[in-house]
Design an enzyme around this catalytic site. Sequence first.
Site, short mmCIF file in Angstrom:
data_model
loop_
_atom_site.label_atom_id
_atom_site.label_comp_id
_atom_site.label_asym_id
_atom_site.label_seq_id
_atom_site.Cartn_x
_atom_site.Cartn_y
_atom_site.Cartn_z
CB CYS A 375 40.27 37.85 36.62
SG CYS A 375 38.46 38.13 36.44
CG HIS A 501 41.24 41.26 33.07
ND1 HIS A 501 41.99 39.86 32.75
CD2 HIS A 501 40.05 40.62 33.45
CE1 HIS A 501 41.12 39.05 33.13
NE2 HIS A 501 39.96 39.59 33.22
CD GLU A 503 45.39 41.11 32.30
OE1 GLU A 503 45.33 41.74 33.43
OE2 GLU A 503 44.49 40.23 31.93
N1 GLN Z 1 35.45 32.61 35.66
C1 GLN Z 1 35.76 33.80 36.47
C2 GLN Z 1 34.51 34.35 36.45
O1 GLN Z 1 33.82 34.41 35.64
C3 GLN Z 1 37.16 34.67 36.26
C4 GLN Z 1 37.26 35.13 34.86
C5 GLN Z 1 38.48 35.69 34.39
O2 GLN Z 1 39.44 35.49 35.15
N2 GLN Z 1 38.47 36.31 33.49
O3 GLN Z 1 34.26 35.33 37.21
#
Ligand code: GLN
Length: 528
Positions: A375, A501, A503
Amino acid sequence: MTGGVTSSLGKGIISASLGKLLKSRNFSVTIQKLDPYINVDPGTMNPYEHGECYVTEDGAETDLDLGHYERFLNEYTSSENNVTTGSIYQEVINKERRGDYLGKTVQIIPHITDEIKKRIQLLSSKKNYDFIITEIGGTVGDIESLPYIEAVRQLKRELKDKCIFIHLTLVPYLSAAGELKTKPTQHSVKLLLESGIQPDILVCRTERELSEKLKNKISLFCNVDIDSVIQCIDADSIYKVPLLMKEEMLDLVVLKKLNVSHNNKINLNEWTNFLNKLENPKNNIKIALVGKYVQLTDSYKSIIEAITHASTYFGVKVDLKLINSEEIVENNLYEKFNNVQGMIVAPGFGERGIEGKILSVCYSRKNNIPFFGICLGMQCAVIEYMRNILGKKDASTTEIDKTTSTPVIDLMHNQKQIREKGGSMRLGSYECKLIENTIVSSSYNKKIINERHRHRYEFNNNFRELFFSKDMIMSGYNPKNNLVEIIELKNHPWFVGVQFHPEYKSTVQNPHPLFISFINSIIKNHEK
Ligand code: GLN
């Protein structure tokens, strides 16, 4: 499942372990968590307040215990598996405004408690579960959890012998006295009794073995059958707890109390194989996890568990080095990373620590260290490449720099109108199409995958042509809206950034393919 004496006794793990045992006897089980805080969901909380925010397939931002439920049961949970006081009150107040209670005074009893009971039973309208384990967050005696305790007292009246209470308590060891002490447990049961609840089973968390004499004492003072005083001794891995609970026959006591006759044999073979491998690693590898919430490992719970699942698959143990991205500067990179064999750059929000993450990506790219960006970690890899390989020195994400001339990461189009912060990110499972002959397509061995998201920003497609003009490739995209979901670097042992994600979907039974591939690359790279 209630908890007493102190918080952090591990109700989530006990619930998940009981669920695992019942499921291993071929029963269908789900587990839900009732959280007594006023937030509608934990999505707006800092990880230091609450640990990781776990995201379900259907896009609910939930308590991290739901991660344990999924990892133990190998089954998806949903928004219905996590209830908060905020969501209960929101529903009741909406109903009041609609006029559903017209003429009535709206009160905690019966309106709030009715809503709680409805939520507990909602899961059974979705699927015909044999068991629903309901974990009440917090500690008995907290003001916040009173409506929940009252609701389950009422529910017991309605469900009668189809419902039992399990209370998790602490039996502390006083070294000065050289004794285990039962008084806190007695008091905690007394508190429950004041609310009209007699626990059927006591799970006693302890550092030392409970003697028969002590169990008898707890049984007598707390009015619980002797076979229902279950010892839960500290374990060095959460994955051992189901076996400890099996030894103590927690599942059998539960079945007996609920009058469930059965001759379902228990099958924990896969689980025991996993534990054997976990306990007897062939060798060690060192991985750095770069993030800004490193003081609390709960902030990265699912990532850490996914690493454990995948490394255990190969029979290796991972020494995880948590590195605070705020402390990383150009001239300490070698000192921080010289002895690590793989690097994960963690998800995150906001400006703090982001430059340290970008420097870390650069280090792993240049030094051929297997790199996994998740992310925000993927977004940092994009920024790093844009700055250092494509020469756009002020490339950034508009999350931290609104005036950059190269907004290679930018707010998603449909996020631009959004003003409310709660529950409004791109959340939950989305399809992603994989490009053939890439690291990810061989890792998943699939053409289409589904992964869970939680973000507002994304790769800016205006920079697509420039960005993928050299040795960086797009290896996965969303076929519906053309968003870039995965990037990877050619001519590097393993360099993958994912906007989603992975994970969240790793379980003991199904370690995640990307974590497997990442660990595999570290082992191979290391051997070389
Ligand atoms: N802050 C980033 C976004 O909102 C990444 C979010 C995250 O890592 N879950 O896109």
